[in-house]
Scaffold this motif. Sequence first.
Motif, PDB file in Angstrom:
ATOM      1  N   LYS A   1       9.213  -4.746  -7.796  1.00  0.00           N
ATOM      2  CA  LYS A   1       8.002  -5.759  -8.370  1.00  0.00           C
ATOM      3  C   LYS A   1       7.251  -6.289  -7.733  1.00  0.00           C
ATOM      4  N   ALA A   2       7.929  -7.112  -6.673  1.00  0.00           N
ATOM      5  CA  ALA A   2       6.896  -7.659  -5.796  1.00  0.00           C
ATOM      6  C   ALA A   2       5.966  -6.800  -4.867  1.00  0.00           C
ATOM      7  N   LEU A   3       6.536  -5.684  -4.221  1.00  0.00           N
ATOM      8  CA  LEU A   3       5.848  -4.937  -3.611  1.00  0.00           C
ATOM      9  C   LEU A   3       5.125  -3.677  -4.457  1.00  0.00           C
ATOM     10  N   ALA A   4       5.142  -3.666  -5.612  1.00  0.00           N
ATOM     11  CA  ALA A   4       4.476  -2.683  -6.565  1.00  0.00           C
ATOM     12  C   ALA A   4       2.968  -2.537  -6.387  1.00  0.00           C
ATOM     13  N   PRO A   5       2.318  -3.817  -6.127  1.00  0.00           N
ATOM     14  CA  PRO A   5       0.808  -3.667  -6.151  1.00  0.00           C
ATOM     15  C   PRO A   5       0.431  -2.977  -4.739  1.00  0.00           C
ATOM     16  N   VAL A   6       1.142  -3.177  -3.715  1.00  0.00           N
ATOM     17  CA  VAL A   6       0.746  -2.660  -2.619  1.00  0.00           C
ATOM     18  C   VAL A   6       1.515  -1.116  -2.385  1.00  0.00           C
ATOM     19  N   LEU A   7       2.515  -0.769  -2.828  1.00  0.00           N
ATOM     20  CA  LEU A   7       3.368   0.401  -2.898  1.00  0.00           C
ATOM     21  C   LEU A   7       3.187   1.145  -4.184  1.00  0.00           C
ATOM     22  N   PRO A   8       2.161   1.363  -5.159  1.00  0.00           N
ATOM     23  CA  PRO A   8       2.094   1.780  -6.397  1.00  0.00           C
ATOM     24  C   PRO A   8       2.824   3.232  -6.265  1.00  0.00           C
ATOM     25  N   ASP A   9       2.466   4.176  -5.277  1.00  0.00           N
ATOM     26  CA  ASP A   9       3.089   5.535  -5.415  1.00  0.00           C
ATOM     27  C   ASP A   9       4.586   5.531  -5.193  1.00  0.00           C
ATOM     28  N   LYS A  10       5.379   4.340  -4.805  1.00  0.00           N
ATOM     29  CA  LYS A  10       6.632   4.270  -4.718  1.00  0.00           C
ATOM     30  C   LYS A  10       7.565   3.665  -5.754  1.00  0.00           C
ATOM     31  N   ALA A  11       6.863   2.600  -6.002  1.00  0.00           N
ATOM     32  CA  ALA A  11       7.516   1.611  -6.942  1.00  0.00           C
ATOM     33  C   ALA A  11       7.825   2.198  -8.366  1.00  0.00           C
TER      34      ALA A  11
END
Length: 545
Positions: A346-356
Amino acid sequence: MIDPVTTEIIRCALLQAAEDMNTTLIRSSYTPVIYEAKDCAVALLDRDHHVLGQSSGLPIFLGNLEVCTRETERLHGAGVWRDGDVWVLNDSYIGGTHLNDVTVYAPIFVAGELAGFAASRAHWLDVGSKDPGGSMDSTSIFQEGLRLGPVKIYDAGEPCRDPHEIIARNVRFPHATLGDLRAQISCALTGRRRLEEIITRWGRDTVTAARDQIFTQTERLEREAIAAIPDGVYRATGHLDNDGIDLGTPLPVTVAVTVSGDTMHVDLTDCADQATGPVNCGAAQAVAAVRVGYKLLVSADVPLNGGSFRPLTVETRPGSMLAAESPAACQYYYSHLGLLIDLVVKALAPVLPDKAAAASYGDSMIVQFTGTDPRTGRLYVCQEATVGGWGAWDGGDGESALINNVNGDLRDMPIEVLETLFPVRVTRYGILPGTGGAGQWRGGDGAVREYEFAADTSLSLWFERSVTPAWGLAGGEAGAPPRVTLNPGRPDRREMLKVNALPVKAGDVLRCESGGGGGYGSADRRSPEALDGDPPVGPPGSFTM
């Protein structure tokens, strides 16, 4: 220098050696929690305690088994290792897990020189806790069973009688427990044999060169993946329902991920202090959980080895729930670890939207019952994890009725095995439609499993994630929380998520409903074709059939 073809052949040989070890363990074990549920993991290590190969198994042990060999060497010195020795350890504050997870490991010597280690970790059905199998209401490690630091169980190829005797006298199922111990020893011997064969075939120098090349390749790939993430600090917070003792107090878990160039630092210090109830873990397991979340996003396609996680550092706070110290209870150490994995994503979802992906149902959701089987007159313990819904992602719906991401290869118990071994009948088992969160991509659905007890028994439950159910991402909605009902539709009906050693009678029925996964994207963007096939969606709790 070594050519890439030879490197790849040796890489695959090391990975296959670990898989052979795992097969040996599963096929040799005595208890269904290992041979059916596959609650185990194995690793082959080099002489410096780096992973050469790790089998499929429980992801929560990712890069974690080497902690045991390192600590043994730290306590006893590098000269402690002897050919033919086998060691055992289950200390929660070293390995990080509960006492039922026992690590067995052996040094591997080739031509008289230490070449590495073979290690396995497996769940023992009982280790002498105050309740058979384990307690949902323990408040001290001393209530949770036999605790072993690094102990030599075989000396130069011969069994050490005293530790075997201590184990047999402190567990409720000595025959099965010692059988599972021997299965783990056989696993270690298989690892020793396979590493000897690899080194004998290619030579020590070639294997060492291949190892170095594999580690370097892995580190380079992981650094490249991190470098592609924008620098910054990314945070996410969630809550455990409670610690099993104080049922009204949620426990916070916060993740702060700092990306700087090609390195990543994860700060776990902002979490609850170690709790009264058994939701604590040793720091090694918190690190392992972060590694699972990291692996999901950063290097999912790269096999685990000693080059993994070199760009990653994890900071814990001693005395916290994620770095517990004696005498903290640790029986249900994995509840906050499943939450932790989802929070990293969740923390990294904004910068890794295609993987999260959105959050999953998140916890093992343990059902345990124990008593005397009227068919045999013997004590039994049945303990199994429950499947649920996984989160959706940008491009697909979440999967339904899968084991949670803490447990990976773990299986829930087949109905035929359950009904054969224990006095219980499974009257219903299936997917619960509509429990996944709505979204452009829907979360996976949870499952319902209903037990009818054929004899009086003692019931324990550990269900989680009702305070922080599986959240959605990018506008997706949360999945439904779990629900457990004893005797649904009857006057003595009772709902609960956690209970320890509750007496139930023959004829009582237990219905367990696991949660759904979170949705991804706004629901109004879901395609008409997908909507036509969707189940009806109602408020949480309305899905009971």
